[in-house]
Design an enzyme around this catalytic site. Structure first.
Site, PDB file in Angstrom:
ATOM      1  N   HIS A 101       0.798  -1.230   0.000  1.00 49.19           N
ATOM      2  CA  HIS A 101       0.000   0.000   0.000  1.00 49.19           C
ATOM      3  C   HIS A 101       0.825   1.270   0.000  1.00 49.19           C
ATOM      4  O   HIS A 101       0.269   2.365   0.062  1.00 49.19           O
ATOM      5  CB  HIS A 101      -0.917   0.045   1.225  1.00 49.19           C
ATOM      6  CG  HIS A 101      -2.046  -0.913   1.162  1.00 49.19           C
ATOM      7  ND1 HIS A 101      -3.263  -0.612   0.606  1.00 49.19           N
ATOM      8  CD2 HIS A 101      -2.150  -2.197   1.572  1.00 49.19           C
ATOM      9  CE1 HIS A 101      -4.066  -1.655   0.694  1.00 49.19           C
ATOM     10  NE2 HIS A 101      -3.412  -2.635   1.273  1.00 49.19           N
TER      11      HIS A 101
ATOM     12  N   LYS B  37      -7.278  14.370   4.874  1.00 44.09           N
ATOM     13  CA  LYS B  37      -6.562  13.088   4.903  1.00 44.09           C
ATOM     14  C   LYS B  37      -5.562  13.169   6.042  1.00 44.09           C
ATOM     15  O   LYS B  37      -5.445  14.224   6.678  1.00 44.09           O
ATOM     16  CB  LYS B  37      -5.851  12.811   3.571  1.00 44.09           C
ATOM     17  CG  LYS B  37      -5.032  13.995   3.028  1.00 44.09           C
ATOM     18  CD  LYS B  37      -4.442  13.704   1.669  1.00 44.09           C
ATOM     19  CE  LYS B  37      -5.382  13.909   0.509  1.00 44.09           C
ATOM     20  NZ  LYS B  37      -5.751  12.740  -0.218  1.00 44.09           N
ATOM     21  N   ARG B  38      -4.830  12.064   6.308  1.00 46.84           N
ATOM     22  CA  ARG B  38      -3.799  12.133   7.340  1.00 46.84           C
ATOM     23  C   ARG B  38      -2.842  13.290   7.035  1.00 46.84           C
ATOM     24  O   ARG B  38      -2.574  13.593   5.871  1.00 46.84           O
ATOM     25  CB  ARG B  38      -2.996  10.815   7.371  1.00 46.84           C
ATOM     26  CG  ARG B  38      -3.709   9.661   8.028  1.00 46.84           C
ATOM     27  CD  ARG B  38      -4.140   9.995   9.425  1.00 46.84           C
ATOM     28  NE  ARG B  38      -3.001  10.224  10.293  1.00 46.84           N
ATOM     29  CZ  ARG B  38      -2.581   9.422  11.256  1.00 46.84           C
ATOM     30  NH1 ARG B  38      -3.224   8.301  11.494  1.00 46.84           N
ATOM     31  NH2 ARG B  38      -1.545   9.722  11.999  1.00 46.84           N
TER      32      ARG B  38
ATOM     33  N   LYS C 217       1.880  14.337   1.620  1.00 49.25           N
ATOM     34  CA  LYS C 217       0.550  14.684   1.110  1.00 49.25           C
ATOM     35  C   LYS C 217       0.442  16.197   0.839  1.00 49.25           C
ATOM     36  O   LYS C 217      -0.501  16.666   0.255  1.00 49.25           O
ATOM     37  CB  LYS C 217      -0.527  14.232   2.086  1.00 49.25           C
ATOM     38  CG  LYS C 217      -0.570  12.697   2.246  1.00 49.25           C
ATOM     39  CD  LYS C 217      -1.666  12.245   3.189  1.00 49.25           C
ATOM     40  CE  LYS C 217      -1.616  10.765   3.520  1.00 49.25           C
ATOM     41  NZ  LYS C 217      -2.311   9.891   2.562  1.00 49.25           N
TER      42      LYS C 217
ATOM     43  N   THR D  65      -7.996   7.238  -1.809  1.00 49.97           N
ATOM     44  CA  THR D  65      -9.378   6.843  -2.054  1.00 49.97           C
ATOM     45  C   THR D  65     -10.305   8.026  -1.780  1.00 49.97           C
ATOM     46  O   THR D  65     -11.440   8.049  -2.260  1.00 49.97           O
ATOM     47  CB  THR D  65      -9.776   5.635  -1.167  1.00 49.97           C
ATOM     48  OG1 THR D  65      -9.270   5.848   0.139  1.00 49.97           O
ATOM     49  CG2 THR D  65      -9.225   4.334  -1.721  1.00 49.97           C
TER      50      THR D  65
ATOM     51  N   LYS E 227     -13.891   9.300  -3.533  1.00 53.06           N
ATOM     52  CA  LYS E 227     -15.086   9.707  -2.782  1.00 53.06           C
ATOM     53  C   LYS E 227     -15.521  11.106  -3.208  1.00 53.06           C
ATOM     54  O   LYS E 227     -16.707  11.377  -3.409  1.00 53.06           O
ATOM     55  CB  LYS E 227     -14.794   9.686  -1.275  1.00 53.06           C
ATOM     56  CG  LYS E 227     -14.625   8.281  -0.732  1.00 53.06           C
ATOM     57  CD  LYS E 227     -13.948   8.235   0.633  1.00 53.06           C
ATOM     58  CE  LYS E 227     -13.436   6.820   0.903  1.00 53.06           C
ATOM     59  NZ  LYS E 227     -12.416   6.741   1.940  1.00 53.06           N
TER      60      LYS E 227
HETATM   61  C1  B1H Z   1      -1.574   3.427   3.172  1.00 55.11           C
HETATM   62  C2  B1H Z   1      -0.367   2.910   4.858  1.00 55.11           C
HETATM   63  C3  B1H Z   1       0.201   2.814   6.156  1.00 55.11           C
HETATM   64  N1  B1H Z   1      -0.579   2.710   2.741  1.00 55.11           N
HETATM   65  C4  B1H Z   1       1.874   1.873   7.609  1.00 55.11           C
HETATM   66  N2  B1H Z   1       0.167   2.376   3.814  1.00 55.11           N
HETATM   67  C5  B1H Z   1       1.427   2.664   8.630  1.00 55.11           C
HETATM   68  C6  B1H Z   1       1.278   1.940   6.379  1.00 55.11           C
HETATM   69  O1  B1H Z   1       1.880   3.482  10.754  1.00 55.11           O
HETATM   70  N3  B1H Z   1       2.078   2.582   9.899  1.00 55.11           N
HETATM   71  O2  B1H Z   1       2.867   1.628  10.142  1.00 55.11           O
HETATM   72  C7  B1H Z   1       0.377   3.532   8.423  1.00 55.11           C
HETATM   73  C8  B1H Z   1      -0.227   3.594   7.180  1.00 55.11           C
HETATM   74  N4  B1H Z   1      -1.473   3.572   4.489  1.00 55.11           N
HETATM   75  C9  B1H Z   1      -2.606   4.006   2.282  1.00 55.11           C
HETATM   76  O3  B1H Z   1      -3.367   2.932   1.717  1.00 55.11           O
HETATM   77  C10 B1H Z   1      -1.988   4.780   1.124  1.00 55.11           C
HETATM   78  O4  B1H Z   1      -1.214   5.862   1.644  1.00 55.11           O
HETATM   79  C11 B1H Z   1      -3.077   5.317   0.212  1.00 55.11           C
HETATM   80  O5  B1H Z   1      -2.506   5.938  -0.914  1.00 55.11           O
HETATM   81  C12 B1H Z   1      -3.955   4.163  -0.259  1.00 55.11           C
HETATM   82  O6  B1H Z   1      -5.065   4.671  -0.955  1.00 55.11           O
HETATM   83  C13 B1H Z   1      -4.454   3.373   0.932  1.00 55.11           C
HETATM   84  C14 B1H Z   1      -5.241   2.157   0.502  1.00 55.11           C
HETATM   85  O7  B1H Z   1      -4.553   1.403  -0.426  1.00 55.11           O
END
Ligand code: B1H
Length: 768
Positions: free
Chosen positions: A318, A505-506, A511, A613, A617
């Site tokens: 992701h 968003k976060r 971003k 996403t 939306k």
């Molecule tokens: C997304 C994360 C994420 N991808 C690790 N990866 C985290 C990975 O704290 N952590 O360890 C926290 C978050 N989140 C999101 O996934 C992407 O940034 C988006 O672009 C994507 O749309 C979403 C769903 O695929």
């Protein structure tokens, strides 16, 4: 037992004798460290087709159904898009009648409740279970034991093979709670299995004087399921986060095997019945855990276990952000899960042997290895064990295949595929935007909830002025609703006649909320110089949480709020532009905001946002996007034939080249007087607070200068807005582009994404 949960509770269970079922029913187990369902009551009533009946009945009693919905807390078991995607997928799986269970952790506390105090983010405990826990059903019958630490012993078994036993382990009870997730007008529900950690020592008598030690031990164990993403700054936090991950996969893999056996199925047939999905690297240890179960508990040989597992397991990446491609200290893995470490070491040894046979250079072998430099690399393990690996948008999947995992794609070319993300258009259009949904349905007929692609039919009305006027009217009504909600919840008044420009968003540097603030400061400077400047009345809406230890992200929140306050002080300018920060962004707030969004800012530095996403939306709800060529933005732009898209900035390729050639923001600063004005303003400060730190972050020639190239894209960003503003000044043309975009959005329904996964990755059985 889980078949029960896959049968819709109000429908008659199909009376099919087991012997009559010829083909194995293949079920998905979706392993995810985040899951963001939002609220459940409204969604469930909607899916059952009961929403309106209930609303009317309550109205007769003088009760507004929304007041009841407001009692329910969001289940905040996630942080952002990845957790929400999992929830959208479970909705689509149930709707399309594919059996699925998602496994996650029942965190005692959700992410955190965010308040803005003196312009700053403050975090409060999120006790989501007080009301959000109403949907949980305890499943003591499915509790299992997860073991940590201890020693691994080996001995020769009766069959002559080496057997392993574990001694002196810390035993943790993994206790599941089920939450049924409904689909729309479907025969089955998806199941969310949330695992919580319990001490097993309560059954043991406490020796004299040992009580408080025992309590501390129990607390330490229960901490495993206390919070999402425990801080990893300190060693104890890293151990906790790692334990959490093993806890999730050990519990869920034991459950998968137990259920399989309970149904009288042969353990050797596992891969015909079970698809296991690794959602980002966090659950990767399901691979060695399954190896352990099959070999140590079911006497599989290494090769048989590996062949079975690799048929079951698939992996979605992701993100390309380095911090999320998890790497764990080998010492930590060895200490916390010694048997698992042995298994990972053997996977690594065999993989290195295979790479050597392929005549890969030692440097490349080291790069691809699973254990290297005293670290265990989870992404490498996930890729090596998965039969399919996918990114979440075309651009992202291409980056995975051609850059990040290039060497893996060379040896496993058929494994790498793309599945572009999707959203459940039921929650994100039909439920949250009834005005627009009713209007679309009136025009095109049919049941949009069942067939998102039917939205394409809207194209037939693009030249119908009345329809376009109606689209614009609906947006205005939705903006009024949001303004009213904001007034009630945050005491802030906004003008629904101004354009709503939204970035939610976060909060993360990549971003680029900062780039958006720089634009607002630029507009503010323009208005300071000339209060009569031709600038559209706009409300800039921000929302999002910053990780509690992420200093720069928190500074950006402060900057947004101080700019907002500075603008408020100016009687003239505040009539034209206004900045608001909506507190505590969540699924529920997104449901209120998306229908009111006119401009959706999707402005990550190209190559960094895997998909996004929120972009889907917003556009589905009739916003136009201001975006970079990143993630799913590129596909949304492409589907609508690039007309009416406002794309700006460097492409992922250009970003790479610019870094290679040497990026120097000072050169950009020196050549652009608008940037000089913005940087001066940051230095001078807003609402009495200087933002020199951010100015020097953007310009300093230190290694951290403008890491996400805000200045490189600034000029094009401003220019793209000028084009967008010109369109906005022609409401009928704007409305027409909005309508055409909506018509193209069926592709971004999670139903399509799920059908892609079912066909290309999971091969699930559709239940009749
Ligand atoms: C997304 C994360 C994420 N991808 C690790 N990866 C985290 C990975 O704290 N952590 O360890 C926290 C978050 N989140 C999101 O996934 C992407 O940034 C988006 O672009 C994507 O749309 C979403 C769903 O695929």
């Amino acid at each position: 037992m889980d078949e029960l949960f896959n049968i819709r509770w109000n429908s008659k269970r199909p009376d099919v004798p087991r012997s009559a079922v010829k083909k194995p029913i293949k079920t998905l187990h979706y392993l995810t460290i985040e899951f963001l369902p939002g609220r459940t009551l409204k969604n469930t009533l909607f899916n059952l087709g009961w929403h309106d009946i209930f609303a009317q009945a309550l109205k007769q009693k003088g009760i507004d159904i929304n007041k009841i919905f407001d009692v329910e807390a969001d289940a905040g078991l996630g942080n952002g898009g990845m957790g929400r995607l999992a929830a959208c997928f479970m909705d689509s799986l149930a709707t399309l009648n594919y059996p699925a269970t998602a496994h996650c952790i029942k965190y005692d506390y959700g992410l955190f409740q965010q308040r803005i105090i003196d312009g700053q983010q403050a975090e409060f405990l999120d006790e989501w279970q007080n009301t959000g826990g109403a949907w949980l059903t305890a499943r003591p019958d499915e509790a299992v034991t997860v073991r940590f630490h201890g020693n691994v012993g080996s001995y020769k078994g009766p069959d002559g093979n080496l057997k392993f036993n574990y001694e002196g382990c810390q035993e943790v009870e993994a206790f599941p709670f089920d939450m049924m997730l409904s689909g729309y007008d479907s025969h089955i529900v998806s199941n969310l299995k949330l695992w919580s950690a319990k001490s097993k020592s309560s059954a043991k008598r406490v020796n004299y004087g040992e009580y408080s030690n025992r309590v501390n031990e129990a607390k330490e164990i229960e901490d495993i399921s206390s919070v999402l993403y425990p801080s990893i700054e300190q060693a104890s936090g890293r151990t906790l986060r790692f334990k959490q991950q093993y806890f999730l996969v050990s519990a869920s893999m034991q459950n998968v095997i137990n259920v399989h056996l309970h149904k009288g199925r042969d353990i050797n047939d596992l891969s015909s019945f079970v698809a296991i999905h690794i959602n980002d690297t966090h659950p990767t240890m399901c691979v060695p855990e399954l190896m352990r179960i099959l070999m140590d508990e079911h006497s599989f040989s290494w090769d048989d276990a590996w062949n079975t597992i690799t048929k079951c397991v698939s992996y979605t990446n992701h993100t390309v952000m380095a911090e999320a491609l998890e790497v764990w200290d080998a010492d930590l893995v060895m200490r916390v899960v010694p048997r698992i470490y042995q298994i990972i070491s053997e996977i690594d040894r065999r993989f290195r042997e295979y790479l050597t046979k392929l005549k890969k250079e030692p440097k490349i072998i080291e790069h691809m290895a699973i254990i290297s430099n005293n670290s265990v690399r989870m992404a490498n393990l996930a890729i090596h064990a998965s039969h399919k690996i996918n990114g979440v948008s075309k651009v992202h999947s291409q980056i995975l295949k051609e850059r990040l995992f290039k060497h893996f794609a060379e040896i496993y070319p058929d494994r790498f595929i793309n599945v572009t993300n999707g959203i459940t258009h039921r929650r994100w259009l039909a439920e949250c935007n009834p005005r627009l949904t009713e209007f679309i349905t009136k025009l095109i007929g049919g049941d949009l909830c069942k067939d998102a692609q039917a939205m394409e039919e809207l194209c037939r009305f693009l030249d119908d002025t009345n329809s376009i006027k109606k689209i614009n009217e609906i947006k205005l009504e939705n903006k009024k609703d949001f303004a009213e909600w904001l007034k009630i919840h945050q005491g802030i008044t906004i003008n629904p006649e101004s354009r709503f420009d939204v970035l939610v968003k976060r909060i993360h540097e990549y971003k680029r909320q900062l780039l958006n603030v720089l634009r607002i400061i630029y507009l503010y400077n323009e208005l300071k110089n000339n209060p009569k400047a031709d600038i559209l009345p706009q409300t800039f809406i921000f929302a999002g949480k910053a990780a509690s230890n992420y200093i720069m992200a928190k500074r950006i929140i402060k900057l947004i709020n101080q700019v907002a306050a500075e603008i408020e002080k100016d009687k003239v300018i505040s009539k034209i532009i206004k900045v608001v920060f909506v507190e505590n962004y969540s699924v529920t707030i997104a449901e209120k905001l998306m229908p009111a969004t006119e401009v959706s800012q999707q402005i990550s530095l190209a190559g960094q946002e895997a998909s996004g996403t929120g972009n889907m939306k917003a556009v589905m709800n009739g916003a136009l996007m201001m975006c970079t060529y990143d993630g799913a933005n590129a596909e949304i732009a492409h589907l609508r034939c690039n007309d009416g898209t406002f794309t700006f900035g460097l492409s992922p390729f250009e970003v790479e080249r610019t870094w290679r050639d040497g990026y120097n923001p000072i050169d950009i600063y020196n050549s652009n007087k608008d940037i000089v004005g913005v940087i001066d303003a940051l230095n001078n400060g807003f609402n009495g607070e200087s933002f020199k730190d951010i100015a020097s972050y953007l310009l300093n020639t230190c290694t951290n200068k403008d890491n996400y190239m805000c200045l490189a894209d600034f000029e094009e960003f401003i220019e793209a807005h000028k084009k967008m503003d010109a369109l906005y000044r022609k409401p009928l043309e704007w409305g027409k582009v909005v309508m055409r975009n909506i018509s193209k959005m069926g592709y971004f329904s999670a139903d399509r994404a799920i059908l892609d996964y079912v066909k290309n990755v999971w091969h699930l059985t559709k239940l009749k």
